[in-house]
Design a protein around this motif. Sequence first.
Motif, PDB file in Angstrom:
ATOM      1  N   GLU A  26      35.589 -61.859  16.784  1.00  0.00           N
ATOM      2  CA  GLU A  26      36.882 -62.434  16.405  1.00  0.00           C
ATOM      3  C   GLU A  26      36.669 -63.775  15.716  1.00  0.00           C
ATOM      4  O   GLU A  26      35.596 -64.365  15.785  1.00  0.00           O
ATOM      5  CB  GLU A  26      37.752 -62.626  17.660  1.00  0.00           C
ATOM      6  CG  GLU A  26      37.989 -61.358  18.461  1.00  0.00           C
ATOM      7  CD  GLU A  26      38.838 -60.351  17.726  1.00  0.00           C
ATOM      8  OE1 GLU A  26      39.554 -60.744  16.774  1.00  0.00           O
ATOM      9  OE2 GLU A  26      38.783 -59.162  18.078  1.00  0.00           O
ATOM     10  N   TRP A  27      37.698 -64.250  15.043  1.00  0.00           N
ATOM     11  CA  TRP A  27      37.623 -65.557  14.421  1.00  0.00           C
ATOM     12  C   TRP A  27      37.463 -66.647  15.477  1.00  0.00           C
ATOM     13  O   TRP A  27      38.011 -66.552  16.578  1.00  0.00           O
ATOM     14  CB  TRP A  27      38.885 -65.850  13.618  1.00  0.00           C
ATOM     15  CG  TRP A  27      38.955 -65.099  12.320  1.00  0.00           C
ATOM     16  CD1 TRP A  27      37.916 -64.661  11.555  1.00  0.00           C
ATOM     17  CD2 TRP A  27      40.149 -64.700  11.631  1.00  0.00           C
ATOM     18  NE1 TRP A  27      38.382 -64.020  10.424  1.00  0.00           N
ATOM     19  CE2 TRP A  27      39.749 -64.033  10.451  1.00  0.00           C
ATOM     20  CE3 TRP A  27      41.507 -64.860  11.898  1.00  0.00           C
ATOM     21  CZ2 TRP A  27      40.665 -63.516   9.530  1.00  0.00           C
ATOM     22  CZ3 TRP A  27      42.422 -64.346  10.988  1.00  0.00           C
ATOM     23  CH2 TRP A  27      42.003 -63.682   9.815  1.00  0.00           C
ATOM     24  N   THR A  69      40.689 -69.470  13.045  1.00  0.00           N
ATOM     25  CA  THR A  69      42.072 -69.081  13.324  1.00  0.00           C
ATOM     26  C   THR A  69      43.044 -70.082  12.726  1.00  0.00           C
ATOM     27  O   THR A  69      44.043 -69.711  12.097  1.00  0.00           O
ATOM     28  CB  THR A  69      42.291 -68.964  14.838  1.00  0.00           C
ATOM     29  OG1 THR A  69      41.457 -67.916  15.349  1.00  0.00           O
ATOM     30  CG2 THR A  69      43.736 -68.667  15.175  1.00  0.00           C
ATOM     31  N   HIS A  87      48.394 -65.595  16.979  1.00  0.00           N
ATOM     32  CA  HIS A  87      47.054 -66.170  16.880  1.00  0.00           C
ATOM     33  C   HIS A  87      46.818 -67.252  17.925  1.00  0.00           C
ATOM     34  O   HIS A  87      45.671 -67.485  18.324  1.00  0.00           O
ATOM     35  CB  HIS A  87      46.800 -66.683  15.461  1.00  0.00           C
ATOM     36  CG  HIS A  87      46.511 -65.571  14.495  1.00  0.00           C
ATOM     37  ND1 HIS A  87      45.299 -64.935  14.438  1.00  0.00           N
ATOM     38  CD2 HIS A  87      47.300 -64.958  13.574  1.00  0.00           C
ATOM     39  CE1 HIS A  87      45.330 -63.989  13.516  1.00  0.00           C
ATOM     40  NE2 HIS A  87      46.538 -63.970  12.983  1.00  0.00           N
ATOM     41  N   HIS A  88      47.879 -67.879  18.395  1.00  0.00           N
ATOM     42  CA  HIS A  88      47.707 -68.790  19.521  1.00  0.00           C
ATOM     43  C   HIS A  88      47.234 -68.010  20.744  1.00  0.00           C
ATOM     44  O   HIS A  88      46.338 -68.450  21.478  1.00  0.00           O
ATOM     45  CB  HIS A  88      49.007 -69.533  19.833  1.00  0.00           C
ATOM     46  CG  HIS A  88      48.899 -70.431  21.019  1.00  0.00           C
ATOM     47  ND1 HIS A  88      49.353 -70.063  22.268  1.00  0.00           N
ATOM     48  CD2 HIS A  88      48.347 -71.671  21.160  1.00  0.00           C
ATOM     49  CE1 HIS A  88      49.102 -71.039  23.124  1.00  0.00           C
ATOM     50  NE2 HIS A  88      48.498 -72.023  22.485  1.00  0.00           N
ATOM     51  N   PHE A  99      45.549 -65.177  20.717  1.00  0.00           N
ATOM     52  CA  PHE A  99      44.156 -64.773  20.494  1.00  0.00           C
ATOM     53  C   PHE A  99      43.210 -65.941  20.775  1.00  0.00           C
ATOM     54  O   PHE A  99      42.147 -65.769  21.386  1.00  0.00           O
ATOM     55  CB  PHE A  99      43.949 -64.312  19.054  1.00  0.00           C
ATOM     56  CG  PHE A  99      44.812 -63.149  18.635  1.00  0.00           C
ATOM     57  CD1 PHE A  99      45.268 -62.217  19.555  1.00  0.00           C
ATOM     58  CD2 PHE A  99      45.171 -62.991  17.302  1.00  0.00           C
ATOM     59  CE1 PHE A  99      46.059 -61.139  19.157  1.00  0.00           C
ATOM     60  CE2 PHE A  99      45.952 -61.926  16.896  1.00  0.00           C
ATOM     61  CZ  PHE A  99      46.406 -60.999  17.817  1.00  0.00           C
ATOM     62  N   CYS A 100      43.592 -67.121  20.321  1.00  0.00           N
ATOM     63  CA  CYS A 100      42.751 -68.302  20.498  1.00  0.00           C
ATOM     64  C   CYS A 100      42.605 -68.633  21.984  1.00  0.00           C
ATOM     65  O   CYS A 100      41.492 -68.901  22.465  1.00  0.00           O
ATOM     66  CB  CYS A 100      43.342 -69.475  19.733  1.00  0.00           C
ATOM     67  SG  CYS A 100      42.285 -70.939  19.669  1.00  0.00           S
ATOM     68  N   HIS A 104      43.162 -69.693   9.052  1.00  0.00           N
ATOM     69  CA  HIS A 104      43.980 -68.538   8.681  1.00  0.00           C
ATOM     70  C   HIS A 104      45.465 -68.907   8.690  1.00  0.00           C
ATOM     71  O   HIS A 104      46.217 -68.509   7.793  1.00  0.00           O
ATOM     72  CB  HIS A 104      43.724 -67.385   9.644  1.00  0.00           C
ATOM     73  CG  HIS A 104      44.623 -66.210   9.406  1.00  0.00           C
ATOM     74  ND1 HIS A 104      44.587 -65.456   8.252  1.00  0.00           N
ATOM     75  CD2 HIS A 104      45.611 -65.673  10.183  1.00  0.00           C
ATOM     76  CE1 HIS A 104      45.500 -64.504   8.311  1.00  0.00           C
ATOM     77  NE2 HIS A 104      46.141 -64.618   9.469  1.00  0.00           N
ATOM     78  N   LEU A 105      45.890 -69.671   9.681  1.00  0.00           N
ATOM     79  CA  LEU A 105      47.295 -70.064   9.751  1.00  0.00           C
ATOM     80  C   LEU A 105      47.676 -71.012   8.621  1.00  0.00           C
ATOM     81  O   LEU A 105      48.829 -71.034   8.181  1.00  0.00           O
ATOM     82  CB  LEU A 105      47.593 -70.679  11.118  1.00  0.00           C
ATOM     83  CG  LEU A 105      47.521 -69.684  12.283  1.00  0.00           C
ATOM     84  CD1 LEU A 105      47.685 -70.402  13.614  1.00  0.00           C
ATOM     85  CD2 LEU A 105      48.564 -68.584  12.126  1.00  0.00           C
ATOM     86  N   GLU A 154      52.999 -65.011  13.360  1.00  0.00           N
ATOM     87  CA  GLU A 154      51.566 -65.253  13.198  1.00  0.00           C
ATOM     88  C   GLU A 154      51.128 -66.447  14.045  1.00  0.00           C
ATOM     89  O   GLU A 154      50.056 -66.427  14.658  1.00  0.00           O
ATOM     90  CB  GLU A 154      51.254 -65.504  11.725  1.00  0.00           C
ATOM     91  CG  GLU A 154      51.288 -64.263  10.861  1.00  0.00           C
ATOM     92  CD  GLU A 154      50.021 -63.434  10.979  1.00  0.00           C
ATOM     93  OE1 GLU A 154      48.932 -63.969  10.726  1.00  0.00           O
ATOM     94  OE2 GLU A 154      50.134 -62.247  11.344  1.00  0.00           O
TER      95      GLU A 154
END
Length: 243
Positions: free
Chosen positions: A115-116, A121, A230-231, A233-234, A124-125, A226
């Motif tokens: 993963e990033w 991340t 993504h938060h 995922f992080c 990406h945002l 998003e």
Amino acid sequence: MPGSILARMTRFDDQDLSGSEFRECDLTRARLIGVVMQDAVIDGLVTNLVVNGVEVSSYVEAELDRRHPVRLLIRSADPAGLLEGLRELQAAWSATLERVRRMPRGSEHRRIGGEWSAAETLRHLVFVHDCWFDRCCRGSTEPPTAFGVVPGYVLDHEPGLDRAAAPSLEEVLAVRGRQGAELERWLSAVTADELSAPAPVPEGPGWPPYARGKSVLECVHIVLNEEWAHHGFCERDLALLGG
């Protein structure tokens, strides 16, 4: 079923796919019949998913809303609700970044399971804001920030991205801070009628190619979703790093 779809279909019979990973794959209309699926993880845009005759995606969405009430705000059509949702997301990101700063040096650049990293991340945002907000909501023709991080298939649409860029976390956060302030000011002033208008996507190439025909509100929803996704995922990956 159209012949073009039939020609693209792949059928797996009596195959052992345990441990397989499908990344950035389109599994629309996939059928899994008589399968064994234990300890599996599905993460993505999942709708109308039927498991053993039961449509389960609505249950999943309801449970996510229960666990994360901010999701209700960022799906709102009301500017005040969207603004409140943005501020909650910004507060959550601030707490996560404090967590990153307490971790060993370089943790922000470490990847887990392909993963990033946290820094990727955030980059990406930055790209998401440039495209879905600046381009689609405000009609900007400016190129996206060169250090934005995207899946490989997006690079064909945005050749100006620098795949070799290696900005520091502070450089990324400086851009993120400016973008967050821009979005907050815009949501403080935008009206419901302006949100319902067609997105002013400029002519010409650039990501996202499928934005024309969407409303401004739909594009704002994508930006905020998003940020939320993504938060999560992080946070997941920082926990695996031991943060």
